[in-house]
Write a protein that holds these residues in place. Structure first.
Motif, PDB file in Angstrom:
ATOM      1  N   ASP A 266       0.807  -1.214   0.000  1.00 37.60           N
ATOM      2  CA  ASP A 266       0.000   0.000   0.000  1.00 37.60           C
ATOM      3  C   ASP A 266       0.843   1.267   0.000  1.00 37.60           C
ATOM      4  OD1 ASP A 266      -2.270  -1.596   0.124  1.00 37.60           O
ATOM      5  OD2 ASP A 266      -2.374  -1.538   2.306  1.00 37.60           O
ATOM      6  N   HIS A 267       1.950   1.258   0.723  1.00 37.54           N
ATOM      7  CA  HIS A 267       2.770   2.479   0.777  1.00 37.54           C
ATOM      8  C   HIS A 267       3.425   2.776  -0.568  1.00 37.54           C
ATOM      9  CE1 HIS A 267       3.141   2.475   5.465  1.00 37.54           C
ATOM     10  NE2 HIS A 267       1.984   2.936   5.032  1.00 37.54           N
ATOM     11  N   MET A 268       3.697   1.731  -1.370  1.00 37.51           N
ATOM     12  CA  MET A 268       4.205   1.986  -2.720  1.00 37.51           C
ATOM     13  C   MET A 268       3.105   2.569  -3.597  1.00 37.51           C
ATOM     14  SD  MET A 268       6.779   2.052  -4.743  1.00 37.51           S
ATOM     15  CE  MET A 268       8.042   0.998  -4.005  1.00 37.51           C
ATOM     16  N   GLU A 269       1.880   2.131  -3.410  1.00 40.08           N
ATOM     17  CA  GLU A 269       0.768   2.719  -4.153  1.00 40.08           C
ATOM     18  C   GLU A 269       0.650   4.204  -3.836  1.00 40.08           C
ATOM     19  OE1 GLU A 269      -4.079   2.121  -4.685  1.00 40.08           O
ATOM     20  OE2 GLU A 269      -2.816   0.407  -4.158  1.00 40.08           O
ATOM     21  N   VAL A 270       0.810   4.557  -2.564  1.00 42.25           N
ATOM     22  CA  VAL A 270       0.775   5.967  -2.167  1.00 42.25           C
ATOM     23  C   VAL A 270       1.935   6.731  -2.793  1.00 42.25           C
ATOM     24  CG1 VAL A 270       1.016   7.552  -0.210  1.00 42.25           C
ATOM     25  CG2 VAL A 270      -0.457   5.538  -0.012  1.00 42.25           C
ATOM     26  N   LEU A 271       3.152   6.214  -2.624  1.00 38.38           N
ATOM     27  CA  LEU A 271       4.347   6.919  -3.108  1.00 38.38           C
ATOM     28  C   LEU A 271       4.296   7.129  -4.620  1.00 38.38           C
ATOM     29  CD1 LEU A 271       7.946   6.429  -1.904  1.00 38.38           C
ATOM     30  CD2 LEU A 271       7.502   6.491  -4.344  1.00 38.38           C
ATOM     31  N   SER A 272       3.781   6.136  -5.347  1.00 42.81           N
ATOM     32  CA  SER A 272       3.714   6.238  -6.813  1.00 42.81           C
ATOM     33  C   SER A 272       2.477   7.000  -7.283  1.00 42.81           C
ATOM     34  CB  SER A 272       3.726   4.838  -7.434  1.00 42.81           C
ATOM     35  OG  SER A 272       2.515   4.152  -7.157  1.00 42.81           O
ATOM     36  N   GLY A 274      -0.474   6.051  -7.252  1.00 42.86           N
ATOM     37  CA  GLY A 274      -1.383   5.148  -7.953  1.00 42.86           C
ATOM     38  C   GLY A 274      -0.846   4.557  -9.245  1.00 42.86           C
ATOM     39  N   ARG A 275       0.387   4.939  -9.655  1.00 46.00           N
ATOM     40  CA  ARG A 275       0.959   4.327 -10.870  1.00 46.00           C
ATOM     41  C   ARG A 275       1.095   2.816 -10.667  1.00 46.00           C
ATOM     42  NH1 ARG A 275       1.789   9.539 -11.499  1.00 46.00           N
ATOM     43  NH2 ARG A 275       3.197  10.325 -13.110  1.00 46.00           N
ATOM     44  N   TYR A 276       1.541   2.427  -9.480  1.00 49.87           N
ATOM     45  CA  TYR A 276       1.656   1.019  -9.116  1.00 49.87           C
ATOM     46  C   TYR A 276       0.676   0.725  -7.974  1.00 49.87           C
ATOM     47  CZ  TYR A 276       6.214   1.060 -11.583  1.00 49.87           C
ATOM     48  OH  TYR A 276       7.213   1.177 -12.514  1.00 49.87           O
ATOM     49  N   LYS A 277       0.149  -0.485  -7.946  1.00 53.25           N
ATOM     50  CA  LYS A 277      -0.797  -0.895  -6.913  1.00 53.25           C
ATOM     51  C   LYS A 277      -0.207  -2.021  -6.075  1.00 53.25           C
ATOM     52  CE  LYS A 277      -4.112   1.578  -8.985  1.00 53.25           C
ATOM     53  NZ  LYS A 277      -4.618   2.848  -8.438  1.00 53.25           N
ATOM     54  N   GLY A 278      -0.630  -2.081  -4.813  1.00 56.07           N
ATOM     55  CA  GLY A 278      -0.270  -3.219  -3.979  1.00 56.07           C
ATOM     56  C   GLY A 278      -0.958  -4.469  -4.498  1.00 56.07           C
ATOM     57  N   VAL A 279      -0.265  -5.614  -4.447  1.00 51.92           N
ATOM     58  CA  VAL A 279      -0.818  -6.839  -5.009  1.00 51.92           C
ATOM     59  C   VAL A 279      -1.682  -7.548  -3.962  1.00 51.92           C
ATOM     60  CG1 VAL A 279       1.247  -8.199  -4.403  1.00 51.92           C
ATOM     61  CG2 VAL A 279      -0.289  -9.008  -6.200  1.00 51.92           C
ATOM     62  N   LEU A 280      -2.891  -7.927  -4.370  1.00 50.92           N
ATOM     63  CA  LEU A 280      -3.781  -8.698  -3.514  1.00 50.92           C
ATOM     64  C   LEU A 280      -3.306 -10.143  -3.509  1.00 50.92           C
ATOM     65  CD1 LEU A 280      -6.456  -8.239  -1.872  1.00 50.92           C
ATOM     66  CD2 LEU A 280      -7.646  -9.226  -3.840  1.00 50.92           C
ATOM     67  N   HIS A 281      -3.134 -10.704  -2.317  1.00 53.40           N
ATOM     68  CA  HIS A 281      -2.632 -12.070  -2.232  1.00 53.40           C
ATOM     69  C   HIS A 281      -3.255 -12.785  -1.039  1.00 53.40           C
ATOM     70  CE1 HIS A 281       0.073  -9.500   0.140  1.00 53.40           C
ATOM     71  NE2 HIS A 281       0.377 -10.559   0.884  1.00 53.40           N
ATOM     72  N   ARG A 282      -3.133 -14.106  -1.038  1.00 49.54           N
ATOM     73  CA  ARG A 282      -3.656 -14.931   0.051  1.00 49.54           C
ATOM     74  C   ARG A 282      -2.756 -16.151   0.207  1.00 49.54           C
ATOM     75  NH1 ARG A 282      -9.115 -17.470  -2.936  1.00 49.54           N
ATOM     76  NH2 ARG A 282      -7.982 -18.895  -4.347  1.00 49.54           N
TER      77      ARG A 282
END
Length: 351
Positions: A266-272, A274-282
């Motif tokens: 999420d913090h990379m999504e903020v820093l970018s 929205g250019r990059y998104k956090g990956v949803l995983h399980r």
């Protein structure tokens, strides 16, 4: 270390204990609603692998930066090979984790805590005190950077833990700093952007144990979620991690000897911006064998905030995120159910 919010020892039951009892059915509290259960429809699409050895070749570096850019933009995920961490160091870390979780419960209970602010804590599921539904996972989390500040708080049993996990932790932090430069360059930023803040940033080691489960189709080791971090590096010994693509399809992440998994958070999504998104995983579980994973989660220091890089905010890309930090995330998960609420939504200006 304060443990006042830990669940009472006599009510604590680890997933390892349940497996050792030889259950043929999972207890009711682990049975997920049908919509959350793993459905078995997994894509076998080849997932991106980036060879970091080419970063040292000036003519090849632009190609690797572009590969990282595409992987970050399309999935928020890739695996890395030739990353500089010896296979022996990786295997030693997994061995130390195995020995810790194989200890009798009474040897681990002094680390038991449900307080997310504790720098070292052992527990089960997500938060066994609050969880509405339980997940088939035991975990040990501890702060790690700088290692000299925290290693004395790590487990002393098994005796090899501090040395073997410490060696891997230091190597993972160094790799994360290098990868941040690659990702920043892929965004058009200077590779040394925030270099000092990254080097002095928070590193949390999340050591996860997913024991063999009698009914793996009814439960999960971890529910679908994104990491809070800028970047996570994951080492796993067996297949079980799944990531979701932008089309909503789940992909099983293969185990490639010597490779490490890189996930944006999420913090990379903020820093970018929205250019990059956090990956949803399980994390899925299986009925045959115990699975281990070691995640190294990197963000800025506890009291520092991540905000969109000014160079990534313009008329075409308006400011879309508020600032947020590791401390904010800890406060968020103290009061929210991450199965139902998303941390990233708290950071969006117009969610």
């Amino acid at each position: 270390m304060e443990k006042s919010s830990a669940s009472p020892n006599d009510s604590f039951t680890s997933a390892m204990t349940l497996t050792e009892e030889g259950l043929t059915n999972v207890p009711k509290r682990y049975i997920l609603p049908p919509s959350l259960r793993p459905d078995g429809t997994r894509s076998n699409t080849c997932l991106p692998i980036v060879d970091l050895s080419f970063l040292r070749h000036p003519l090849q570096r632009p190609r690797i930066i572009e590969e990282a850019h595409l992987a970050c933009k399309e999935l928020g995920f890739f695996q890395v090979v030739n990353h500089g961490i010896p296979l022996s160091v990786m295997k030693d870390a997994l061995e130390a984790a195995t020995e810790f979780f194989d200890l009798p419960n009474e040897k681990k209970m002094h680390l038991l805590s449900s307080n997310v602010h504790d720098p070292v804590r052992y527990n089960t599921s997500l938060n066994d005190v609050k969880d509405k539904v339980s997940f088939w996972r035991d975990f040990l989390k501890h702060y790690a950077n700088p290692i000299s500040n925290w290693i004395d708080l790590w487990p002393s049993n098994p005796t090899c833990y501090k040395e073997k996990m410490g060696n891997y932790t230091i190597a993972a932090q160094k790799l994360q700093e290098e990868l941040m430069g690659v990702i920043f360059e892929s965004l058009g930023l200077n590779p040394s952007y925030l270099h000092e803040d990254i080097a002095e940033g928070s590193q949390v080691m999340a050591v996860n144990c997913y024991p063999a489960c009698p009914e793996p189709d009814l439960t999960l080791g971890l529910p679908p979620h994104t990491d809070y971090a800028l970047l996570s590096i994951i080492l796993q010994n067996h297949q079980g991690l799944q990531i979701m693509d932008h089309d909503g399809k789940w992909h099983s992440v293969p185990v490639i000897e010597g490779a490490l998994i890189v996930q944006l958070g999420d913090h990379m999504e903020v820093l970018s911006n929205g250019r990059y998104k956090g990956v949803l995983h399980r994390a899925t579980v299986n009925s045959e064998k115990k699975r281990l994973s070691i995640a190294s989660l990197l963000s800025l220091a506890l009291g520092k905030k991540v905000r969109p890089a000014p160079a990534l905010v313009d008329e075409q890309h308006i400011l879309s995120y508020k600032e947020g930090g590791f401390s904010d995330f800890l406060d968020f998960i103290s009061g929210e159910d991450i199965v139902e609420a998303k941390y990233i939504d708290k950071l969006k200006i117009n969610p």
